[in-house]
Design a protein around this motif. Structure first.
Motif, PDB file in Angstrom:
ATOM      1  N   ALA A 142       0.842  -1.205   0.000  1.00  0.00           N
ATOM      2  CA  ALA A 142       0.000   0.000   0.000  1.00  0.00           C
ATOM      3  C   ALA A 142       0.875   1.253   0.000  1.00  0.00           C
ATOM      4  O   ALA A 142       0.613   2.206  -0.750  1.00  0.00           O
ATOM      5  CB  ALA A 142      -0.921  -0.001   1.215  1.00  0.00           C
ATOM      6  N   ARG A 143       1.921   1.240   0.832  1.00  0.00           N
ATOM      7  CA  ARG A 143       2.791   2.422   0.894  1.00  0.00           C
ATOM      8  C   ARG A 143       3.481   2.662  -0.453  1.00  0.00           C
ATOM      9  O   ARG A 143       3.601   3.808  -0.907  1.00  0.00           O
ATOM     10  CB  ARG A 143       3.819   2.265   2.018  1.00  0.00           C
ATOM     11  N   GLY A 172       1.852   9.483  -5.734  1.00  0.00           N
ATOM     12  CA  GLY A 172       2.148  10.800  -5.170  1.00  0.00           C
ATOM     13  C   GLY A 172       1.320  11.078  -3.925  1.00  0.00           C
ATOM     14  O   GLY A 172       0.938  12.218  -3.659  1.00  0.00           O
ATOM     15  N   MET A 173       1.016  10.033  -3.184  1.00  0.00           N
ATOM     16  CA  MET A 173       0.147  10.149  -2.003  1.00  0.00           C
ATOM     17  C   MET A 173       0.752   9.389  -0.835  1.00  0.00           C
ATOM     18  O   MET A 173       1.767   8.709  -0.969  1.00  0.00           O
ATOM     19  CB  MET A 173      -1.226   9.526  -2.311  1.00  0.00           C
ATOM     20  N   THR A 174       0.066   9.515   0.309  1.00  0.00           N
ATOM     21  CA  THR A 174       0.413   8.712   1.484  1.00  0.00           C
ATOM     22  C   THR A 174      -0.859   8.049   1.998  1.00  0.00           C
ATOM     23  O   THR A 174      -1.951   8.292   1.480  1.00  0.00           O
ATOM     24  CB  THR A 174       1.000   9.577   2.621  1.00  0.00           C
ATOM     25  N   LEU A 175      -0.698   7.242   3.050  1.00  0.00           N
ATOM     26  CA  LEU A 175      -1.866   6.567   3.645  1.00  0.00           C
ATOM     27  C   LEU A 175      -2.930   7.580   4.086  1.00  0.00           C
ATOM     28  O   LEU A 175      -4.123   7.282   4.059  1.00  0.00           O
ATOM     29  CB  LEU A 175      -1.421   5.718   4.841  1.00  0.00           C
ATOM     30  N   LYS A 176      -2.486   8.769   4.460  1.00  0.00           N
ATOM     31  CA  LYS A 176      -3.426   9.799   4.939  1.00  0.00           C
ATOM     32  C   LYS A 176      -4.409  10.236   3.858  1.00  0.00           C
ATOM     33  O   LYS A 176      -5.460  10.804   4.156  1.00  0.00           O
ATOM     34  CB  LYS A 176      -2.657  11.040   5.436  1.00  0.00           C
ATOM     35  N   GLY A 181      -8.210  -1.381   7.762  1.00  0.00           N
ATOM     36  CA  GLY A 181      -8.338   0.054   8.049  1.00  0.00           C
ATOM     37  C   GLY A 181      -7.601   0.415   9.330  1.00  0.00           C
ATOM     38  O   GLY A 181      -6.813   1.373   9.376  1.00  0.00           O
ATOM     39  N   GLU A 182      -7.822  -0.382  10.364  1.00  0.00           N
ATOM     40  CA  GLU A 182      -7.148  -0.103  11.642  1.00  0.00           C
ATOM     41  C   GLU A 182      -5.635  -0.204  11.492  1.00  0.00           C
ATOM     42  O   GLU A 182      -4.886   0.670  11.943  1.00  0.00           O
ATOM     43  CB  GLU A 182      -7.622  -1.103  12.703  1.00  0.00           C
ATOM     44  N   TYR A 183      -5.161  -1.278  10.839  1.00  0.00           N
ATOM     45  CA  TYR A 183      -3.713  -1.517  10.710  1.00  0.00           C
ATOM     46  C   TYR A 183      -3.031  -0.378   9.980  1.00  0.00           C
ATOM     47  O   TYR A 183      -1.921   0.022  10.321  1.00  0.00           O
ATOM     48  CB  TYR A 183      -3.496  -2.843   9.973  1.00  0.00           C
ATOM     49  N   LEU A 184      -3.708   0.152   8.946  1.00  0.00           N
ATOM     50  CA  LEU A 184      -3.123   1.225   8.145  1.00  0.00           C
ATOM     51  C   LEU A 184      -3.401   2.603   8.745  1.00  0.00           C
ATOM     52  O   LEU A 184      -2.906   3.619   8.230  1.00  0.00           O
ATOM     53  CB  LEU A 184      -3.676   1.174   6.707  1.00  0.00           C
ATOM     54  N   GLY A 185      -4.210   2.669   9.796  1.00  0.00           N
ATOM     55  CA  GLY A 185      -4.539   3.949  10.410  1.00  0.00           C
ATOM     56  C   GLY A 185      -5.477   4.781   9.565  1.00  0.00           C
ATOM     57  O   GLY A 185      -5.399   6.011   9.551  1.00  0.00           O
ATOM     58  N   ILE A 186      -6.385   4.113   8.867  1.00  0.00           N
ATOM     59  CA  ILE A 186      -7.312   4.818   7.982  1.00  0.00           C
ATOM     60  C   ILE A 186      -8.735   4.691   8.528  1.00  0.00           C
ATOM     61  O   ILE A 186      -9.200   3.579   8.804  1.00  0.00           O
ATOM     62  CB  ILE A 186      -7.275   4.207   6.554  1.00  0.00           C
ATOM     63  N   GLN A 187      -9.403   5.825   8.698  1.00  0.00           N
ATOM     64  CA  GLN A 187     -10.834   5.807   8.987  1.00  0.00           C
ATOM     65  C   GLN A 187     -11.548   6.208   7.705  1.00  0.00           C
ATOM     66  O   GLN A 187     -11.613   7.396   7.362  1.00  0.00           O
ATOM     67  CB  GLN A 187     -11.190   6.763  10.123  1.00  0.00           C
ATOM     68  N   PRO A 188     -12.093   5.252   6.950  1.00  0.00           N
ATOM     69  CA  PRO A 188     -12.628   5.575   5.627  1.00  0.00           C
ATOM     70  C   PRO A 188     -13.991   6.255   5.714  1.00  0.00           C
ATOM     71  O   PRO A 188     -14.683   6.142   6.721  1.00  0.00           O
ATOM     72  CB  PRO A 188     -12.781   4.191   4.988  1.00  0.00           C
TER      73      PRO A 188
END
Lengths: 143, 389
Positions: B40-41, B48-52, B71-78
């Motif tokens: 994913a990274r 040209g993006m990050t996980l954020k 979602g939790e592992y990547l720190g993403i709240q979709p």
């Protein structure tokens, strides 16, 4: 739909099938509105969507629609190699099954017999039928 | 513009900006979640993006509740989450869903991902056996049909009976996949393979032999889908998604109305009509080769030849490197990698061809690629049309 009886194998819709299996009778559903046959059971007719589906006794005769012989160990119930087929019953529905008492090819006529099982109802399997006359519909499929 | 919907892909095109494999083969030093995170990274870096930046997650088969653990592992709240369960076709269906969600503004950066260590963990089973009273347990499991290969075998037998298709023709599909794999440094099997080798391999479920069947490996990948504005930040060439479709036909093999016709007829028709293309426009195809049979049916159902003519179509190296219609250009599930759900890797293979990054496997200037996923017991299909134009 029947109420589910926890002492009988199957779910609330399939218990009539398994009860008949105990008597070595193969049951399928028939729609009294449009005449469609279906298997496995549902509380409605897949063709005309009527509620008027009833259990009827299949003649237990059909043809092999497709076939494979399995050479690896999948189940404790059957030792490889064994033949798994789709049988198309004369009423038009298909069942997955094993072929027993020798091999069959696609389009061979087969008839139901019953495999006894420990603690649960007998399972329908098929063997080559004495009558080898193919119905017109099946002969026409290979052109 | 697709006249049947509000979707206007000419005005508001949708792109794949990132497409990266996880570690492949046998993965001992990572978990499924860490494999996916690293891919994913990289895919986001290429975008040209990050996980954020990710606000949509399209994931399944990574533990309970689909997208939630990832979602939790990547720190993403979709603000958009989808764990549709279409088996191996889920990832092509996710591209379809992500395209619609991004087009509707429900999310802007969609992450599609998967990782598995089914080889290292030996988690694959052959049987559908369960202790419950499901219809499958009552009416299928007792007969010992291997899942899914026995289902493919029944389809192959019927196709042979109806159309005269031969084992040699099926074997030539495995040979084509291997020829691609020989050019792919990441492929699991890279030694040459002949039709005779396939025909003399161990019978599994007749007519399918060991070498008609896909690998069991660790692997996975991540694909990023976004809109035109966000695609401008991409470091690598964005690849446009111009069509997508999906369908399914059955769960129990007794309920599949014609064993020679799959859900691909509908998913292909939907995707090709959205894209406004016909089969003769297509430069290459990445079909899900869970077995040689699944490729044969995909070719017919997508309209590359008439029903029943697939056996002749695949002969004479037509699918192989240098052939008229290249397919399985990574080496496919048959020879490159099969992590249980190949769909995501098919998308990555197509993107790498359309970017011109396929190295020795590179097709000469392809413009239009089709990715065709299947899932379950050839129960589901989802088709994606991609272009670099």
């Amino acid at each position: 739909m029947t109420d589910q009886d926890p002492t009988i194998y199957g779910d609330s819709l399939t218990q009539p099938f398994w009860r008949a299996a105990e008597r070595h009778v193969l049951m399928i559903q028939h729609c009294s509105n449009c005449g469609h046959y279906q298997f496995y059971p549902r509380p409605f007719c897949l063709q005309c969507e009527s509620d008027h589906v009833e259990w009827i006794e299949s003649k237990g005769q059909g043809v092999v629609y497709s076939s494979t012989t399995v050479h690896l160990s999948v189940s404790t119930e059957v030792e490889p190699p064994y033949q798994v087929v789709l049988v198309e019953l004369d009423e038009g529905v298909r069942l997955l099954a094993n072929i027993v008492e020798g091999d069959c090819d696609i389009a061979d006529r087969v008839e139901v017999i019953w495999r006894q099982r420990e603690g649960i109802p007998p399972l329908p399997v098929f063997r080559r039928a004495a009558d080898k006359n193919l119905p017109e519909s099946i002969r026409g499929a290979r052109s | 513009m697709n006249k049947q919907s509000m979707l206007d892909l000419d005005k508001n095109p949708i792109f794949i900006t990132g497409a990266v494999e996880t570690a492949l083969g046998e993965v001992k030093d990572q978990t499924e979640l860490s494999m996916l995170a690293l891919a994913a990274r990289q895919a986001l870096h290429d975008s040209g993006m990050t996980l954020k930046d990710v606000d949509g997650i399209f994931v399944n088969y990574m533990g309970e509740q689909g997208s939630v653990q990832v979602g939790e592992y990547l720190g993403i709240q979709p603000r958009y989450a989808d764990s549709s369960d279409l088996g191996g076709a889920a990832f092509e269906a996710f591209v379809h869903h992500a395209m619609l969600a991004v087009s509707a503004g429900r999310c802007e950066v969609a992450l599609i991902g998967y990782a598995s260590r089914q080889r290292s963990l030996r988690s694959r089973t052959r049987s559908s056996a369960t202790n419950n009273m499901s219809l499958t347990a009552q009416f299928e499991t007792p007969y010992g049909l291997p899942m899914p290969l026995g289902h493919f075998a029944l389809m192959a037998s019927r196709h042979m009976h109806q159309y005269g298709t031969t084992s040699e023709q099926l074997a030539s599909i495995a040979v084509a996949a291997r020829k691609w794999a020989c050019l792919n440094p990441k492929a699991w099997h890279r030694d040459p393979l002949s039709i005779e080798d396939v025909l003399s391999s161990r019978m599994i479920s007749s007519p399918l032999r060991r070498l008609d069947c896909c690998l069991i490996t660790d692997g996975g990948g991540v694909v990023i889908v976004t809109n035109q504005q966000r695609a401008r930040d991409a470091l690598k060439k964005p690849i446009r998604v111009i069509g997508a479709g999906e369908s399914h036909t059955h769960w129990h093999i007794s309920q599949m109305s014609d064993l020679t016709v799959t859900a691909g007829t509908v998913s292909g028709r939907e995707a090709f009509s959205m894209a406004g293309i016909k089969p003769s426009d297509v430069d290459f195809v990445e079909p899900y080769d869970a077995s040689t049979l699944t490729v044969l049916l995909a070719i017919e159902d997508l309209g590359f030849c008439e029903k029943g003519e697939g056996g002749d179509f695949v002969m004479d190296d037509r699918l192989a490197p240098g052939g008229a219609l290249p397919m399985m250009t990574s080496g496919g599930g048959l020879s490159y990698n099969h992590p249980g759900a190949l769909g995501v890797l098919l998308l990555i293979a197509a993107v790498s061809q359309l970017r011109g990054e396929a190295g020795e496997r590179q097709i000469d200037h392809p413009k239009l690629g089709v990715v065709h996923g299947i899932g379950g017991m050839l129960s589901t299909a989802a088709t994606v049309v991609l272009t670099n134009d």
